[in-house]
Design an enzyme around this catalytic site. Structure first.
Site, short mmCIF file in Angstrom:
data_model
loop_
_atom_site.label_atom_id
_atom_site.label_comp_id
_atom_site.label_asym_id
_atom_site.label_seq_id
_atom_site.Cartn_x
_atom_site.Cartn_y
_atom_site.Cartn_z
N LYS A 82 64.20 56.50 14.99
CA LYS A 82 64.91 54.98 15.34
C LYS A 82 66.17 55.04 14.69
O LYS A 82 67.05 55.37 15.00
CB LYS A 82 63.87 53.87 14.81
CG LYS A 82 62.48 53.98 15.96
CD LYS A 82 61.79 52.40 15.96
CE LYS A 82 60.65 52.51 16.26
NZ LYS A 82 60.53 52.53 17.75
N PHE A 135 50.49 52.87 14.84
CA PHE A 135 50.97 53.56 15.88
C PHE A 135 52.20 54.77 15.43
O PHE A 135 52.76 54.39 14.49
CB PHE A 135 51.97 52.55 16.60
CG PHE A 135 52.70 53.02 17.72
CD1 PHE A 135 51.93 52.83 18.96
CD2 PHE A 135 53.93 53.85 17.71
CE1 PHE A 135 52.68 53.68 20.21
CE2 PHE A 135 54.47 54.35 18.71
CZ PHE A 135 53.94 54.15 20.03
N THR A 186 62.91 75.12 20.71
CA THR A 186 64.32 75.74 21.06
C THR A 186 65.34 74.89 20.31
O THR A 186 66.18 75.65 19.55
CB THR A 186 64.48 75.32 22.41
OG1 THR A 186 63.77 76.38 23.25
CG2 THR A 186 65.93 75.80 22.98
N ASP A 216 54.69 57.37 7.31
CA ASP A 216 55.63 57.43 8.80
C ASP A 216 56.57 56.16 8.71
O ASP A 216 55.95 55.19 8.96
CB ASP A 216 54.30 56.99 10.07
CG ASP A 216 55.20 56.87 11.34
OD1 ASP A 216 56.53 56.50 11.46
OD2 ASP A 216 54.41 56.94 12.42
#
Lengths: 473, 473
Positions: free
Chosen positions: A329, A192, A354, A298
């Site tokens: 997280k 994931f 931005t 990750d």
């Protein structure tokens, strides 16, 4: 000098239940109102955050549960943590909230200082730079973008080589060679990595996450499926890991759209808490390096202390660091770390947006880091995790059909097991005063905060025993 | 009742320059330090936010500039706005900062109330629901995901029809029919919709934004290139708009991967402030509706008042609303509005992520909305925009070769013109005390805040005249 451990006196002494079921009447009414304007079908528990405290989550009916799910593993130091409250009241935070910068164009004068005393203070060994982002998905996607630009630059012959007219024209049509359809990101089955279009193309968790959404034709390798207890299956587990590494190498060499990077979670979290050995990850570093492919780790769910090390990949003893490490997280902000200066694209505005992150959240992460260090919470989590794991081994011995494939030994409180009636297990947990999450097909995953202590482990284990002895009552 | 207008007494009376060039010595030293850990090549101006105030941006050398770029059009009510400061100090905000929820699973008990008094209070007419996000890119990408799921559900025969085994299995391999490679999103040439993989596939601004990044094979239509002044080119402009609509229809009917949605900006902003008439957008609504294709209006840059209406698409007088409207920037939060309940996917967890937005930023948007209403800032922006446009028409008449294709009449302060020496124009603007942004090939785009008033317009216009009369000095 002895460390000051976390003082739990500001939180309740235990769970307390006020209604016979959750949601109770007040929550039900509020959910029904909310559903008019906001999809509530994935709602787990309507929450009264003002009344939640430390390890305990409260609902509007006055129910208070021990929370070992912690907002999908994203609350690091408890609800209404007094130290974070002070950080939130600081002039610096207020400035960050009301004067949000476009960080790439107009960084704050103290941005270097904020980074060095915060996000970069805990940079993984060997990585000294950061690109900041908003959440796990865009942290991963910007890391992927860096990987594509890096590889294409190498293919072109270096940073000084200009883009061709053909590249520029074709990029505007979403076609090769400009929009390099000739490169991919390799991920693992049941991984994931997020749910936007690029990250979702590397996510392989469940059909419900992927159905109907266009995806890139990128390769996936099998993640080793370890058998438990590990010591009884050493040989077959090593074989599974070798087979996985061989498959990675085969895909790197033969996949019709060759990968420029491999992305991997230290523990496949949403996929059901699938672990692999440090040797596997050292092998992955070796094979990627040998083929000039980047390794992106990750750490969105595994990072920031829960495994008993600040970053889970510290458990691996890598001979050289990952090329990029993504985080979010419990960091309450997001981004990717890197070290190799070639991972900065050759021109400005190639990796840009931005806001490019959020100083307010970077300030919060700095306060979290300081509190983790002050209370030595990473080591504490390692200790509490060992204590909890021991207790769970006892439960698994007593109820072998209920607590299966217990995993996460030596990985702090990042612990999971399989339950044959997982969904019912999670539901019933609330009736015994605990809020627990699941993942994968049948995993119960424990994701306590870093302030979870031995007495919380006792409450949790007692509740879990009650769950499995209550089935037929 | 007379409205209380914005009281500018808390900001400086005008720009003030302390160093002969920007960056000055203090900024230069800080930039060099920052560059060690954070890419500074796109840096425009190192900023001292604590010393910035209202319409004025300050740097560490004590330079104070009138800011009509406003953090890439994202600061709504000025730096250090006292009302927003109070909001940032509220218990509610502190709660939002330190207890960040996973909104899909554990929404706060007052989330419906926060939405109804904030984000949804300003929902575009006809749209009464919201999916919250973090920034413009993921607002657009989640809107695209909703569009794909909606169309595939229709093709399947409705919400009750289950996914097939083949769909589920192929989705996990990133292949059709599960990962629907058979549908696309149509966008316009020179559009900008974000820079993650899905949004970037619809962005067609510049090669530097797209080079080396894989993209989906999605279609693009020509955006009408209007000629100015409009009244002198009515016929050819109408023809250009008709040609564009014909091309959209042709692509809907014939593109090899048919679009399920068309995404469009009310004014192509990053692309150089390209406008089209209300009739064009009514035509776009008509053609999409006729072919069962969704219309997504990207109001990330145009929304929240700057065009003299809260949403720019209010200028169009549509017979029926857009299907989705995305927002971010001056909202300081992000998401997409929708009305049709079929745009909620048929099952939970299909449109989901950990944070799904940020209540802290939703609270800030609510405070922004309240302040906009209290001071009637949308109408004021319309008035000030008319004033500014009139002054610019004067400049354009006096210096026709310097202020070309002036556009944005009647669109509040959302005004732009082309400059033959654009990059030098922007650079030199700082020497005359103003911070201005560019876009597209040669556009100077004005993006003042909603508290920009007539006397600020005077300062801006005076500075712009000084720029163009200083070229050869």
């Amino acid at each position: 000098m002895a460390k000051t451990y976390y003082d739990a006196s500001w939180e309740p002494s235990g769970p307390s239940l006020k209604t016979s079921e959750i949601p109770g009447p007040k929550a039900k009414a509020a959910i029904s109102e909310l559903n008019e304007v906001f999809d509530t079908r994935s709602l787990n528990m309507l929450t009264d955050y003002a009344k939640s405290s430390g390890n305990y989550i409260a609902d509007p009916d006055g129910n208070v549960l021990l929370d070992v799910y912690a907002q999908i593993a994203s609350i690091p130091l408890g609800y209404n943590n007094p130290t974070l409250r002070s950080a939130a009241q600081s002039d610096e935070m207020i400035n960050g909230i009301i004067n949000r910068p476009a960080l790439g164009n107009f960084p704050p004068v103290d941005w270097a200082h904020m980074l060095k005393t915060g996000i970069l203070k805990v940079a993984p060994k060997g990585l000294n730079q950061v690109f900041t982002a908003m959440a796990g998905s865009d942290a991963n996607e910007t890391a992927y973008k860096a990987a594509f630009m890096w590889r294409r630059q190498k293919e072109r012959g270096g940073a000084h080589v200009e883009f061709t007219e053909e590249e520029m024209a074709s990029s505007m049509k979403n076609q090769s060679p400009g929009a390099s359809q000739s490169l991919s990101i390799l991920s693992f089955k049941s991984a994931f990595h997020g749910r936007l279009f690029g990250s979702l193309s590397t996510t392989r968790s469940k059909p419900i996450h992927k159905l109907d959404i266009p995806a890139f034709d990128w390769p996936q390798a099998t993640f080793p499926a370890l058998r438990y207890p590990l010591e009884e299956h050493a040989e077959e587990n090593a074989a599974a890991e070798k087979a996985s590494l061989d498959e990675v190498e085969h895909l790197i060499k033969n996949y019709h759209i060759p990968p420029c990077a491999v992305v991997v979670e230290p523990i496949q979290s949403e996929g059901g808490d699938n672990h692999a050995s440090p040797a596997f990850f050292r092998g992955l570093r070796e094979v990627t390096q040998r083929h000039g492919v980047l390794l992106i780790v990750d750490e969105v769910q595994t990072g920031v202390g829960a495994t008993g090390r600040f970053w889970a990949h510290e458990h691996w003893d890598l001979p050289s660091p990952p090329d990029m490490v993504t985080f979010s997280k419990k960091a309450q902000t997001a981004g990717y770390y890197f070290g190799n200066p070639e991972l900065r694209p050759n021109k400005p505005y190639r990796q840009f947006n931005t806001w490019m992150g959020d100083p307010a959240r970077a300030i919060l992460f700095r306060a979290i880091i300081n509190e983790i260090e002050r209370l030595d919470l990473v080591s504490r989590t390692a200790q509490v995790g060992d204590y909890l794991f021991g207790k769970l081994e006892g439960l698994a011995k007593k109820y072998p059909g209920e607590f299966m494939n217990l995993r996460g030994k030596g990985m702090g409180t990042f612990i999971a097991f399989d339950s044959p009636r997982r969904d019912e297990f999670l539901k019933r947990a609330k009736q015994f005063g605990v809020n627990i999450g699941g993942s994968g097909q049948m995993a119960v995953r424990l994701r306590p905060m870093l302030i979870f202590q031995e007495h919380h482990a006792d409450i949790l284990v007692e509740a879990m025993e009650k769950i499995v002895t209550s089935w037929d009552k």
